[in-house]
Design an enzyme around this catalytic site. Structure first.
Site, PDB file in Angstrom:
ATOM      1  N   HIS A  65       0.811  -1.154   0.042  1.00 49.23           N
ATOM      2  CA  HIS A  65      -0.162   0.013  -0.024  1.00 49.23           C
ATOM      3  C   HIS A  65       0.735   1.139  -0.073  1.00 49.23           C
ATOM      4  O   HIS A  65       0.409   2.247  -0.335  1.00 49.23           O
ATOM      5  CB  HIS A  65      -0.891  -0.125   1.089  1.00 49.23           C
ATOM      6  CG  HIS A  65      -0.314   0.200   2.585  1.00 49.23           C
ATOM      7  ND1 HIS A  65       0.415  -0.561   3.033  1.00 49.23           N
ATOM      8  CD2 HIS A  65      -0.300   1.385   3.284  1.00 49.23           C
ATOM      9  CE1 HIS A  65       0.824  -0.082   4.367  1.00 49.23           C
ATOM     10  NE2 HIS A  65       0.527   0.978   4.479  1.00 49.23           N
ATOM     11  N   ARG A  66       2.139   1.096   0.484  1.00 54.94           N
ATOM     12  CA  ARG A  66       2.959   2.342   0.300  1.00 54.94           C
ATOM     13  C   ARG A  66       4.376   1.668  -0.001  1.00 54.94           C
ATOM     14  O   ARG A  66       4.666   0.482   0.369  1.00 54.94           O
ATOM     15  CB  ARG A  66       3.387   2.820   1.891  1.00 54.94           C
ATOM     16  CG  ARG A  66       2.016   3.677   1.951  1.00 54.94           C
ATOM     17  CD  ARG A  66       2.464   5.059   2.806  1.00 54.94           C
ATOM     18  NE  ARG A  66       1.486   5.641   3.137  1.00 54.94           N
ATOM     19  CZ  ARG A  66       1.447   6.979   3.561  1.00 54.94           C
ATOM     20  NH1 ARG A  66       2.480   7.559   3.861  1.00 54.94           N
ATOM     21  NH2 ARG A  66       0.261   7.546   4.078  1.00 54.94           N
ATOM     22  N   LYS A  94       4.012  -1.835  12.258  1.00 53.02           N
ATOM     23  CA  LYS A  94       4.973  -0.950  12.803  1.00 53.02           C
ATOM     24  C   LYS A  94       5.233   0.415  12.122  1.00 53.02           C
ATOM     25  O   LYS A  94       5.050   1.603  12.794  1.00 53.02           O
ATOM     26  CB  LYS A  94       6.247  -1.700  13.040  1.00 53.02           C
ATOM     27  CG  LYS A  94       7.261  -1.375  13.873  1.00 53.02           C
ATOM     28  CD  LYS A  94       8.603  -2.417  13.902  1.00 53.02           C
ATOM     29  CE  LYS A  94       8.158  -3.552  14.467  1.00 53.02           C
ATOM     30  NZ  LYS A  94       9.521  -4.493  14.526  1.00 53.02           N
ATOM     31  N   ASP A  99       4.189   6.361  11.714  1.00 53.75           N
ATOM     32  CA  ASP A  99       4.146   7.197  10.710  1.00 53.75           C
ATOM     33  C   ASP A  99       5.490   7.327   9.798  1.00 53.75           C
ATOM     34  O   ASP A  99       5.890   8.278   9.407  1.00 53.75           O
ATOM     35  CB  ASP A  99       3.942   8.846  11.085  1.00 53.75           C
ATOM     36  CG  ASP A  99       2.538   8.729  11.718  1.00 53.75           C
ATOM     37  OD1 ASP A  99       1.629   8.030  11.234  1.00 53.75           O
ATOM     38  OD2 ASP A  99       2.269   9.548  12.600  1.00 53.75           O
ATOM     39  N   LYS A 106      10.099  -8.384   5.149  1.00 54.69           N
ATOM     40  CA  LYS A 106      11.337  -9.031   6.127  1.00 54.69           C
ATOM     41  C   LYS A 106      11.862 -10.186   5.276  1.00 54.69           C
ATOM     42  O   LYS A 106      11.335 -10.720   4.346  1.00 54.69           O
ATOM     43  CB  LYS A 106      10.546  -9.682   7.089  1.00 54.69           C
ATOM     44  CG  LYS A 106      11.283  -9.814   8.607  1.00 54.69           C
ATOM     45  CD  LYS A 106      11.424  -8.550   9.215  1.00 54.69           C
ATOM     46  CE  LYS A 106      12.331  -8.622  10.278  1.00 54.69           C
ATOM     47  NZ  LYS A 106      12.281  -7.644  11.366  1.00 54.69           N
TER      48      LYS A 106
HETATM   49  P1  NAD Z   1      21.066  -9.906  17.965  1.00 56.57           P
HETATM   50  O1  NAD Z   1      21.356 -10.944  17.094  1.00 56.57           O
HETATM   51  O2  NAD Z   1      21.911  -8.725  17.820  1.00 56.57           O
HETATM   52  O3  NAD Z   1      21.080 -10.193  19.409  1.00 56.57           O
HETATM   53  C1  NAD Z   1      19.815 -11.502  20.056  1.00 56.57           C
HETATM   54  C2  NAD Z   1      20.556 -11.569  21.162  1.00 56.57           C
HETATM   55  O4  NAD Z   1      19.780 -12.927  21.628  1.00 56.57           O
HETATM   56  C3  NAD Z   1      22.020 -12.518  20.964  1.00 56.57           C
HETATM   57  O5  NAD Z   1      23.010 -12.136  21.947  1.00 56.57           O
HETATM   58  C4  NAD Z   1      21.736 -14.237  21.130  1.00 56.57           C
HETATM   59  O6  NAD Z   1      22.815 -14.697  21.783  1.00 56.57           O
HETATM   60  C5  NAD Z   1      20.537 -14.103  22.458  1.00 56.57           C
HETATM   61  N1  NAD Z   1      19.498 -15.039  22.265  1.00 56.57           N
HETATM   62  C6  NAD Z   1      19.108 -15.950  21.449  1.00 56.57           C
HETATM   63  N2  NAD Z   1      18.417 -17.026  21.866  1.00 56.57           N
HETATM   64  C7  NAD Z   1      18.447 -16.719  23.447  1.00 56.57           C
HETATM   65  C8  NAD Z   1      17.858 -17.408  24.335  1.00 56.57           C
HETATM   66  N3  NAD Z   1      17.343 -18.475  24.289  1.00 56.57           N
HETATM   67  N4  NAD Z   1      17.944 -16.848  25.652  1.00 56.57           N
HETATM   68  C9  NAD Z   1      18.774 -15.995  25.957  1.00 56.57           C
HETATM   69  N5  NAD Z   1      19.453 -15.027  24.644  1.00 56.57           N
HETATM   70  C10 NAD Z   1      19.210 -15.752  23.572  1.00 56.57           C
HETATM   71  O7  NAD Z   1      19.516  -9.578  17.410  1.00 56.57           O
HETATM   72  P2  NAD Z   1      18.740  -8.203  17.649  1.00 56.57           P
HETATM   73  O8  NAD Z   1      18.970  -7.386  16.363  1.00 56.57           O
HETATM   74  O9  NAD Z   1      19.198  -7.472  18.897  1.00 56.57           O
HETATM   75  O10 NAD Z   1      17.199  -8.579  17.504  1.00 56.57           O
HETATM   76  C11 NAD Z   1      16.613  -9.183  18.812  1.00 56.57           C
HETATM   77  C12 NAD Z   1      15.175  -9.099  18.481  1.00 56.57           C
HETATM   78  O11 NAD Z   1      14.617  -7.759  18.442  1.00 56.57           O
HETATM   79  C13 NAD Z   1      14.678  -9.749  17.397  1.00 56.57           C
HETATM   80  O12 NAD Z   1      13.048 -10.419  17.776  1.00 56.57           O
HETATM   81  C14 NAD Z   1      14.510  -8.968  16.293  1.00 56.57           C
HETATM   82  O13 NAD Z   1      13.550  -9.262  15.224  1.00 56.57           O
HETATM   83  C15 NAD Z   1      14.098  -7.686  16.914  1.00 56.57           C
HETATM   84  N6  NAD Z   1      14.209  -6.412  16.457  1.00 56.57           N
HETATM   85  C16 NAD Z   1      15.521  -6.020  16.229  1.00 56.57           C
HETATM   86  C17 NAD Z   1      15.789  -4.729  15.416  1.00 56.57           C
HETATM   87  C18 NAD Z   1      17.293  -4.090  15.102  1.00 56.57           C
HETATM   88  O14 NAD Z   1      17.047  -3.015  14.967  1.00 56.57           O
HETATM   89  N7  NAD Z   1      17.966  -4.908  15.277  1.00 56.57           N
HETATM   90  C19 NAD Z   1      14.498  -3.896  15.327  1.00 56.57           C
HETATM   91  C20 NAD Z   1      13.382  -4.269  15.587  1.00 56.57           C
HETATM   92  C21 NAD Z   1      13.305  -5.501  16.395  1.00 56.57           C
END
Ligand code: NAD
Length: 472
Positions: A65-66, A94, A99, A106
């Site tokens: 849509h965008r 999100k 906005d 993904k």
């Molecule tokens: P990352 O890979 O930098 O860090 C994730 C950490 O979680 C790792 O250090 C890993 O060892 C740890 N981990 C994995 N399984 C685990 C468990 N069972 N118990 C404890 N620790 C565990 O990833 P991230 O970028 O920080 O992303 C983390 C979450 O945030 C994901 O769900 C991702 O989709 C979400 N997210 C990330 C961003 C971003 O900008 N990076 C933005 C929005 C949402």
């Protein structure tokens, strides 16, 4: 595929349907908003050492849509189509909530980054990018990836370089991916953006009198106890900034290797340095290690922050939760079943699609910077500084007072890129919180924060479709 992962997409759909039922939009429009518009599954060979490995990967564009669509790329051995579809769907909502004028998308590559060295990961990343270019699934006006679990600025730099090799001379090519290193067309403040956004979102909640009264908590972040799962990008900055700027007390951290606890509070900066040196959080001075890693869920605290992966709080452990606020820093860490249990217990679950939107917000700023080909603040910083100095000089002359250099610098500083990024992020998180909280607090039928967040998103996406004339 484990039972937990299987449930992720189903949870997203269930949450969507629950919120959609509280709106008046026609069912056809809601079905269109819910559906994933394009799913691209690929398998490609990469020579790693002496052998070829066939890599399975995905890119899902949830909503056109965008345009462009936007969303991170995940590297994990657990990646599967439904997981990527769930994450892409969340991206649409999100972006609408904060906005950011993009549709959701993904990507996922089914590899465990720990298993490969940097050279091998580079080969995989570059080949994945070639596949995206060939199918027209990447481009500054088409679909713009970013980092997610298992990827970071390094992978984004490989993606940009591969794209530019194939699209030589494309003027806006730097905007084909965000989360790049600053010296390679990235933006200052992107690395910390998701964690910083989580902090701003939590700060708004704990400063809200109505919300704190409902939860029986004192107003303010200072002294609030926090437990965090995952000390990666999102978890570490959430902890660090909550501690440094909000004076929160992080009492436990859970990582792959185990969970540590110190009721007096862990120094996150020192803990990150300790993990870098020792390869583990275990043994951090002053902390004790829990017998069972997954017991972080039941530690008594004010704010529980799952910041690792989806489906970590599920129907079998939700009853153990002893907190008032669950802050979904990760995507989908609380299943729909678990949320029902938590809401009944009076726990407020701050939904992922709002709380971790800081990353995509600053990615949007990076994309704008790439399209405008200029660093934010370059034109105005000196001008503002000079104007402020003139003003201060005049006030001092008229009043006969003096200022220290430090005081003068504070009053006269012109905004740098990072100042503008933080201010734009803060503005966004505060505004969106108010929009969602208004829906949550004022509509009787809306019983949870997530439904309010969904409704805020649905209002915006539905209005886009109606403006497009697709659904009159
Ligand atoms: P990352 O890979 O930098 O860090 C994730 C950490 O979680 C790792 O250090 C890993 O060892 C740890 N981990 C994995 N399984 C685990 C468990 N069972 N118990 C404890 N620790 C565990 O990833 P991230 O970028 O920080 O992303 C983390 C979450 O945030 C994901 O769900 C991702 O989709 C979400 N997210 C990330 C961003 C971003 O900008 N990076 C933005 C929005 C949402």
């Amino acid at each position: 595929m484990s039972h937990k992962q299987d449930a992720f997409y189903a949870s997203v759909i269930r949450n969507f349907d629950k919120a959609a039922a509280l709106t008046e939009y026609p069912s056809g429009l809601l079905e269109q908003i819910k559906a994933c518009n394009a799913v691209y599954q690929m398998k490609f060979p990469v020579k790693l050492g002496d052998n070829y490995e066939v890599i399975e990967a995905y890119r899902v564009q949830h909503s056109h849509h965008r345009l462009p669509t936007k969303g991170g790329i995940r590297f994990s051995h657990l990646v599967n189509q439904e997981e990527v579809m769930a994450l892409a769907s969340l991206m649409t909502f999100k972006c609408a909530i904060v906005d950011v004028p993009f549709g959701g998308a993904k990507g996922g590559v089914k590899v465990s980054p720990r298993k490969y060295n940097a050279e091998q990961l580079e080969k995989i990343t570059r080949r994945y990018t070639v596949e995206l270019v060939r199918k027209n699934f990447i481009g500054p006006g088409i679909d713009v990836p970013a980092p997610d679990y298992g990827t970071g600025p390094r992978e984004m730099a490989w993606i940009l370089d591969t794209y530019q090799q194939m699209k030589n001379g494309e003027l806006d090519s730097a905007g084909c991916v965000t989360g790049k290193p600053v010296h390679q067309n990235g933006i200052r403040g992107r690395t910390e953006a998701t964690g910083r956004g989580v902090y701003y979102g939590l700060r708004e909640l704990v400063n809200n009198k109505h919300a704190m009264k409902e939860l029986g908590l004192d107003i303010g972040m200072a002294g609030k106890t926090m437990v965090i799962q995952g000390l990666g990008n999102v978890g570490s900055y959430t902890g660090l900034i909550s501690q440094e700027e909000g004076d929160a007390k992080v009492i436990a951290i859970s990582e792959i290797e185990g969970t540590i606890l110190d009721k007096k509070g862990l120094d996150i900066k020192k803990l990150i340095a300790y993990r870098k040196e020792h390869g583990s959080i275990l043994g951090f001075p002053g902390s004790k290690t829990l017998e069972n890693r997954d017991d972080w869920v039941g530690i008594e605290c004010d704010i529980l922050v799952p910041a690792a992966l989806e489906s970590q709080i599920h129907k079998d452990n939700a009853a153990d939760v002893k907190t008032k606020i669950v802050a979904e820093a990760a995507n989908g860490p609380v299943t729909a079943d678990a949320e029902e249990i938590l809401v009944k217990k009076g726990v407020l679950v701050m939904a992922d699609m709002y709380l971790n939107a800081g990353g995509v917000t600053v990615s949007y700023f990076e994309w704008l910077k790439n399209l405008s080909h200029i660093r934010f603040g370059r034109m105005s910083k000196r001008f503002d500084q000079n104007a402020n100095n003139n003003l201060v000089d005049m006030v001092l002359r008229l009043t006969g007072k003096t200022l220290s250099q430090k005081e003068r610098d504070l009053l006269t500083k012109g905004a740098d890129e990072v100042d503008l990024v933080r201010s734009g992020l803060e503005e966004t998180m505060v505004n969106s919180f108010n929009q969602i909280y208004e829906i949550y607090a004022s509509r009787d039928k809306v019983k949870d924060f997530r439904s309010a967040a969904f409704i805020s998103a649905l209002d915006k996406v539905a209005s886009d479709y109606m403006t497009l004339g697709v659904f009159p």
